[in-house]
Design a protein around this motif. Structure first.
Motif, PDB file in Angstrom:
ATOM      1  N   GLU A 105       0.839  -1.206   0.000  1.00 60.14           N
ATOM      2  CA  GLU A 105       0.000   0.000   0.000  1.00 60.14           C
ATOM      3  C   GLU A 105       0.877   1.261   0.000  1.00 60.14           C
ATOM      4  O   GLU A 105       0.673   2.181  -0.792  1.00 60.14           O
ATOM      5  CB  GLU A 105      -0.894  -0.017   1.235  1.00 60.14           C
ATOM      6  CG  GLU A 105      -1.771   1.205   1.339  1.00 60.14           C
ATOM      7  CD  GLU A 105      -2.386   1.372   2.722  1.00 60.14           C
ATOM      8  OE1 GLU A 105      -3.542   1.757   2.795  1.00 60.14           O
ATOM      9  OE2 GLU A 105      -1.688   1.128   3.728  1.00 60.14           O
TER      10      GLU A 105
ATOM     11  N   THR B  52      -6.228   8.025   6.708  1.00 67.16           N
ATOM     12  CA  THR B  52      -7.531   7.829   6.084  1.00 67.16           C
ATOM     13  C   THR B  52      -8.639   7.697   7.128  1.00 67.16           C
ATOM     14  O   THR B  52      -8.451   7.087   8.166  1.00 67.16           O
ATOM     15  CB  THR B  52      -7.508   6.544   5.229  1.00 67.16           C
ATOM     16  OG1 THR B  52      -6.270   6.487   4.547  1.00 67.16           O
ATOM     17  CG2 THR B  52      -8.637   6.529   4.234  1.00 67.16           C
ATOM     18  N   GLY B  53      -9.785   8.247   6.827  1.00 65.84           N
ATOM     19  CA  GLY B  53     -10.925   8.214   7.739  1.00 65.84           C
ATOM     20  C   GLY B  53     -11.793   9.397   7.411  1.00 65.84           C
ATOM     21  O   GLY B  53     -11.583  10.085   6.407  1.00 65.84           O
ATOM     22  N   GLY B 115      -7.591   3.840  12.690  1.00 64.06           N
ATOM     23  CA  GLY B 115      -6.209   4.068  12.283  1.00 64.06           C
ATOM     24  C   GLY B 115      -5.195   3.843  13.386  1.00 64.06           C
ATOM     25  O   GLY B 115      -4.117   3.301  13.139  1.00 64.06           O
ATOM     26  N   ASN B 142     -13.945   8.307  17.693  1.00 62.56           N
ATOM     27  CA  ASN B 142     -15.406   8.298  17.565  1.00 62.56           C
ATOM     28  C   ASN B 142     -15.931   6.879  17.723  1.00 62.56           C
ATOM     29  O   ASN B 142     -17.062   6.570  17.375  1.00 62.56           O
ATOM     30  CB  ASN B 142     -15.864   8.927  16.245  1.00 62.56           C
ATOM     31  CG  ASN B 142     -15.228   8.256  15.046  1.00 62.56           C
ATOM     32  OD1 ASN B 142     -14.683   7.160  15.153  1.00 62.56           O
ATOM     33  ND2 ASN B 142     -15.277   8.901  13.892  1.00 62.56           N
ATOM     34  N   TYR B 145     -15.447   2.956  12.903  1.00 59.05           N
ATOM     35  CA  TYR B 145     -14.972   3.294  11.566  1.00 59.05           C
ATOM     36  C   TYR B 145     -16.090   4.080  10.915  1.00 59.05           C
ATOM     37  O   TYR B 145     -16.927   3.520  10.207  1.00 59.05           O
ATOM     38  CB  TYR B 145     -14.686   2.024  10.775  1.00 59.05           C
ATOM     39  CG  TYR B 145     -13.474   1.250  11.232  1.00 59.05           C
ATOM     40  CD1 TYR B 145     -12.287   1.345  10.516  1.00 59.05           C
ATOM     41  CD2 TYR B 145     -13.502   0.441  12.363  1.00 59.05           C
ATOM     42  CE1 TYR B 145     -11.159   0.646  10.912  1.00 59.05           C
ATOM     43  CE2 TYR B 145     -12.386  -0.263  12.768  1.00 59.05           C
ATOM     44  CZ  TYR B 145     -11.216  -0.157  12.039  1.00 59.05           C
ATOM     45  OH  TYR B 145     -10.110  -0.844  12.438  1.00 59.05           O
ATOM     46  N   ALA B 146     -16.112   5.378  11.182  1.00 58.74           N
ATOM     47  CA  ALA B 146     -17.270   6.149  10.749  1.00 58.74           C
ATOM     48  C   ALA B 146     -17.310   6.310   9.231  1.00 58.74           C
ATOM     49  O   ALA B 146     -18.371   6.224   8.613  1.00 58.74           O
ATOM     50  CB  ALA B 146     -17.262   7.502  11.422  1.00 58.74           C
ATOM     51  N   ASN B 147     -16.153   6.522   8.647  1.00 56.52           N
ATOM     52  CA  ASN B 147     -16.119   6.830   7.230  1.00 56.52           C
ATOM     53  C   ASN B 147     -16.617   5.687   6.355  1.00 56.52           C
ATOM     54  O   ASN B 147     -17.148   5.910   5.271  1.00 56.52           O
ATOM     55  CB  ASN B 147     -14.694   7.208   6.824  1.00 56.52           C
ATOM     56  CG  ASN B 147     -14.601   7.561   5.374  1.00 56.52           C
ATOM     57  OD1 ASN B 147     -15.268   8.477   4.920  1.00 56.52           O
ATOM     58  ND2 ASN B 147     -13.800   6.835   4.637  1.00 56.52           N
ATOM     59  N   THR B 148     -16.431   4.459   6.805  1.00 59.65           N
ATOM     60  CA  THR B 148     -16.896   3.333   5.993  1.00 59.65           C
ATOM     61  C   THR B 148     -18.320   2.939   6.363  1.00 59.65           C
ATOM     62  O   THR B 148     -18.798   1.885   5.965  1.00 59.65           O
ATOM     63  CB  THR B 148     -15.943   2.130   6.129  1.00 59.65           C
ATOM     64  OG1 THR B 148     -15.420   2.097   7.458  1.00 59.65           O
ATOM     65  CG2 THR B 148     -14.801   2.224   5.156  1.00 59.65           C
TER      66      THR B 148
HETATM   67  C1  LIG Z   1      -5.729  -0.374   4.406  1.00 55.85           C
HETATM   68  C2  LIG Z   1      -7.113   0.147   4.356  1.00 55.85           C
HETATM   69  N1  LIG Z   1      -8.131  -0.619   4.743  1.00 55.85           N
HETATM   70  C3  LIG Z   1      -9.378  -0.136   4.687  1.00 55.85           C
HETATM   71  C4  LIG Z   1      -9.629   1.126   4.241  1.00 55.85           C
HETATM   72  C5  LIG Z   1     -11.038   1.639   4.156  1.00 55.85           C
HETATM   73  N2  LIG Z   1     -11.282   2.736   5.088  1.00 55.85           N
HETATM   74  C6  LIG Z   1     -11.313   4.017   4.695  1.00 55.85           C
HETATM   75  S1  LIG Z   1     -11.700   5.095   5.915  1.00 55.85           S
HETATM   76  C7  LIG Z   1     -11.850   3.827   7.013  1.00 55.85           C
HETATM   77  C8  LIG Z   1     -12.322   4.108   8.399  1.00 55.85           C
HETATM   78  C9  LIG Z   1     -11.284   4.607   9.321  1.00 55.85           C
HETATM   79  O1  LIG Z   1     -11.829   4.645  10.591  1.00 55.85           O
HETATM   80  P1  LIG Z   1     -11.228   5.539  11.732  1.00 55.85           P
HETATM   81  O2  LIG Z   1      -9.754   5.476  11.729  1.00 55.85           O
HETATM   82  O3  LIG Z   1     -11.884   5.157  13.012  1.00 55.85           O
HETATM   83  O4  LIG Z   1     -11.633   7.003  11.296  1.00 55.85           O
HETATM   84  P2  LIG Z   1     -13.097   7.597  11.075  1.00 55.85           P
HETATM   85  O5  LIG Z   1     -13.552   7.180   9.738  1.00 55.85           O
HETATM   86  O6  LIG Z   1     -13.956   7.048  12.152  1.00 55.85           O
HETATM   87  O7  LIG Z   1     -12.939   9.054  11.159  1.00 55.85           O
HETATM   88  C10 LIG Z   1     -11.599   2.597   6.414  1.00 55.85           C
HETATM   89  C11 LIG Z   1     -11.679   1.300   7.090  1.00 55.85           C
HETATM   90  C12 LIG Z   1      -8.523   1.901   3.835  1.00 55.85           C
HETATM   91  N3  LIG Z   1      -8.649   3.144   3.377  1.00 55.85           N
HETATM   92  N4  LIG Z   1      -7.288   1.391   3.911  1.00 55.85           N
END
Ligand SMILES: Cc1ncc(C[n+]2csc(CCOP(=O)(O)OP(=O)(O)O)c2C)c(N)n1
Ligand code: SF4
Lengths: 416, 321
Positions: A105, B52-53, B115, B142, B145-148
């Motif tokens: 990645e 990412t999130g 993350g 939060n 995994y809010a964004n997904t």
């Molecule tokens: C390696 C990888 N796996 C899965 C994803 C899909 N993904 C994008 S945002 C996210 C949620 C992240 O959750 P969090 O860190 O709690 O942040 P929030 O969205 O809650 O702000 C995921 C699983 C990704 N981008 N990269």
């Protein structure tokens, strides 16, 4: 203290750089020192590890100054390198086999974010099962993501290619990362004579400090980078930027860089393709990397028997020098590709170099016959195997057709 | 650490913002409010990094908007620790070698619980073993995994509904794991100079913790509770209220671990029943009174430890069974 009775050596003699006997990993470490790299991230996996061992020792001995991050994984390693690059640091990283795959990645985003990181790939077979032998598939996994991939064949060339990689990667017309792919063990661990270029000449005449156009730095001002992209707005355009950068690297920047490097370091590299015994050749072996030497030995042996065979070696996998390869092979009847990569289920179930070369030669005025010789699973081929390959392509030339596209020459069982 | 870096009252907080308009987060987004406060406290000599999130996807959008009035870069979901480390290492190398002017620059990585508590925990932990000053990791929690689309993370509280831990015909409890305490994990790193928990509903407390962390002399972590109306199912106007209740009921303890000294920074005189907090949120809607009693018992047990630690000024391990 100089004694009055001893005549001082003439300056041109003093200036002659010393030849070292270094293995490939050690030679690459020297390149990293000469290139004045700022941030290095390490995580062990053989056979690449030696380069980081050597760098760590140089830092400990005060021979070079850099931040050395001992990372918790390859994913961290490559992310560290990418992010250090965003603030304007020159960065070096590397791995082998499954280690590299673990970082996939981070490796991919490094290219898509156009961070000019240089990485050493010490080619190693992939798990499962664990295998310390050499294969090319670890680095070829990244064939399609915007990394340049250069493929030196000796410790000497590994050193030179690493220095050149920084210049090409950091060129504002390119800004793409480079893998310096060296064959595991056969380059990383085999010692050879190495002539290190003069560090001052390199730093002043070839490799100025890296200056990113938009550094991540509060003094530069707020930039928001690598943010979420709208496919409808710049999806294809972002990919096109990488395509254009890669084309510039192929057409302009790589040839220019090697030309200048030859002048500054006193070398005579051709940028993309090297040939041996090709002037009157009817048959050719096409290779990359360390086994070129064995291929040359096999060709020599066959030449002694009157077989008109030559060897053509590609120094890059990305950009793929399709024009130079086409030129080098334009007069041969039959080509044998010596391949340490595979693409199961690809056309004829062949290797990656084979498929690439075949597609490169599709546009040739006269297409030669092409046969693939696979050396998979890390088992070392001998000169005898390559001699056998020449015999096969010679036979196909006489038959005017390829009977069997792909041969597994080191296989113990039946090759079906 | 000098005292003047701290804000004594809300009036001392500078009016300038570094996380501004132009974002696409939900109304009432706790993480967005947290971003604003953290960036404000860190000030202009700061680089922001975002794994990412929601704080990646719902903030800047190519060609449209960016709310960051500071340099900002995306890190991969599991790469928050490495991104901070690489950025800090790059800056230090350039400054040591005279390639860039020497200056104090903050590197703040603002990453979610997915993350930092899950996929990027190893990288975060690795980064905390280094010695880069002014490197702050803010885990904005939060609890999903809010964004997904709201899935359980290892900091999702017991009983909460997420799309990966739904309740159904035969299952009454949503998430049946207990919330992981990342701040305590961070505090377990020998030599760590500063670790704290915070909540967006206590802005002065949060901003002062950011200041202390950045001045602590090494990598630091703040575990920040941020209510998320979408994932927790409450009315967007109630974000601050929900956060306050988390602290007032003892569901979230506000503490700091400053150069080896533990201290509760906000001590609820009389803890409100957790029911007041939980009944405000749809994600606990399926829980029976006895389930909420169970949570109350956990919180009461935990608080014996927090109070003991506060008294001793030391860390001891809660939840040892
Ligand atoms: C390696 C990888 N796996 C899965 C994803 C899909 N993904 C994008 S945002 C996210 C949620 C992240 O959750 P969090 O860190 O709690 O942040 P929030 O969205 O809650 O702000 C995921 C699983 C990704 N981008 N990269
Ligand atoms: S889902 Fe939650 S964290 Fe994400 S933008 Fe909306 S309120 Fe904020």
């Amino acid at each position: 203290m100089s004694s009055a009775r001893v005549k001082p050596l003439p300056p041109e003699l003093v200036a002659v750089p010393r030849k070292h006997v270094w293995h490939g990993a050690r030679a690459v470490a020297e390149a990293v020192r000469i290139a004045d790299v700022d941030v290095i991230a390490a995580y062990p996996i053989r056979p690449y590890t030696g380069v980081m061992n050597a760098i760590a020792q140089m830092i400990a001995d005060g021979q070079m100054m850099a931040e050395l991050i001992v990372a918790d994984s390859e994913h961290t390693q490559f992310e560290v390198a990418k992010h250090a690059s965003t603030v304007g640091a020159r960065t070096f990283v590397g791995s082998s086999g499954v280690g590299m795959i673990f970082a996939t990645e981070a490796i991919i985003v490094t290219a898509l974010a156009q961070c000019p990181v240089v990485a050493l790939a010490g080619c190693r077979a992939l798990d499962d099962p664990g295998n310390f032998g050499m294969e090319w598939n670890d680095v070829l996994t990244y064939r399609d993501y915007g990394w340049m991939i250069s493929w030196p064949m000796s410790p000497q060339e590994a050193l030179d290619a690493t220095i050149v990689a920084f210049r090409v990667s950091e060129d504002p017309r390119v800004l793409l990362p480079t893998f310096v792919a060296v064959d595991g063990a056969t380059v990383t661990h085999i010692s050879g004579p190495v002539l290190a270029p003069d560090e001052k000449r390199i730093r002043e005449g070839f490799l100025p400090p890296y200056k990113p156009p938009y550094p991540l730095d509060p003094d530069f001002g707020p930039v928001t980078k690598a943010q979420h992209v709208a496919p409808s707005l710049i999806g294809p355009e972002q990919r096109k930027c990488i395509d254009v950068a890669m084309k510039r690297a192929y057409k302009e920047v790589i040839p220019e860089a090697w030309k200048l490097y030859n002048e500054v370091a006193g070398r005579d590299y051709k940028p993309f393709v090297e040939s041996w015994f090709m002037e009157d050749a009817k048959y050719a072996l096409v290779t990359m990397g360390a086994y070129t030497i064995n291929a040359i030995a096999a060709a020599k042996r066959m030449r002694e028997k009157g077989v008109k065979v030559g060897v053509v070696r590609s120094r890059y996998m990305r950009p793929f020098p399709y024009i130079e390869l086409r030129q080098a092979l334009e007069n041969v009847e039959s080509v044998g590709v010596l391949d340490f990569s595979f693409s199961f289920g690809s056309p004829y179930s062949g290797g990656v170099l084979y498929t690439e070369l075949k597609s490169a030669l599709y546009e040739a005025d006269v297409r030669p016959l092409i046969t693939n010789f696979l050396f998979l699973g890390g088992r070392e081929p001998s000169v005898g195997h390559f001699v056998k390959a020449v015999e096969i392509i010679q036979k196909y030339a006489e038959l005017k057709r390829v009977e069997k596209n792909v041969h597994w020459l080191t296989l113990k069982g039946e090759d079906i | 650490m000098s005292e003047e870096i701290l804000f004594k009252t809300i009036k001392e907080i500078p009016p300038v913002d570094y996380y501004v308009s132009g974002r696409r987060t939900c109304a009432g987004c706790g993480p967005a409010l947290g971003y604003k406060l953290v960036a404000k406290a860190a000030g202009p000599k700061t680089i922001l990094l975002g794994p990412t999130g929601c704080m990646y996807v719902a903030n800047a959008h190519q060609f449209l908007t960016s709310p960051y009035a500071l340099p900002w870069y995306h890190a991969q979901l599991g790469g928050g620790g490495a991104a901070g480390l690489g950025t800090a290492a790059g800056l230090r190398a350039l400054m040591t070698k005279g390639k860039r002017k020497k200056e104090d620059i903050n590197v703040v990585v603002y990453g979610g619980d997915g993350g930092f508590a899950d996929i990027g925990l190893a990288g975060l932990s690795g980064a905390l073993t280094y010695d880069y000053p002014r490197l702050l990791f803010v885990l904005y929690d939060n609890e999903a995994y809010a964004n997904t689309g709201v899935q359980a993370s290892s900091t999702t509280p017991w009983g909460a509904y997420t799309t990966f831990t739904p309740w159904g015909k035969i299952k009454r409890i949503g998430n049946d794991r207990l919330k992981k305490n990342v701040a305590l994990i961070a505090a377990a790193h020998p030599g760590i100079r500063y670790v704290a928990t915070a909540c967006v509903s206590y802005p002065l407390d949060l901003m002062n913790k950011v200041r202390k962390a950045l001045n602590a002399g090494g990598p630091t972590l703040i575990h920040l509770l941020v209510p998320c109306p979408k994932g927790w199912f409450f009315d967007a106007k109630d974000t601050v209220k929900v956060g306050r209740l988390a602290v007032e009921t003892g569901m979230w303890a506000l503490w700091e671990y400053d150069h080896g000294k533990f201290r509760l920074t906000v001590k609820p005189a009389q803890r409100k029943p957790v029911k007041e907090y939980m009944r405000l949120q749809g994600r606990f809607a399926n829980l029976a009174d006895e389930d909420i009693e169970y949570v109350q018992k956990l919180v009461d047990q935990e608080w014996k430890y927090w109070e003991e630690m506060d008294k001793l000024g030391k860390l001891i391990l809660p939840w040892a069974r």
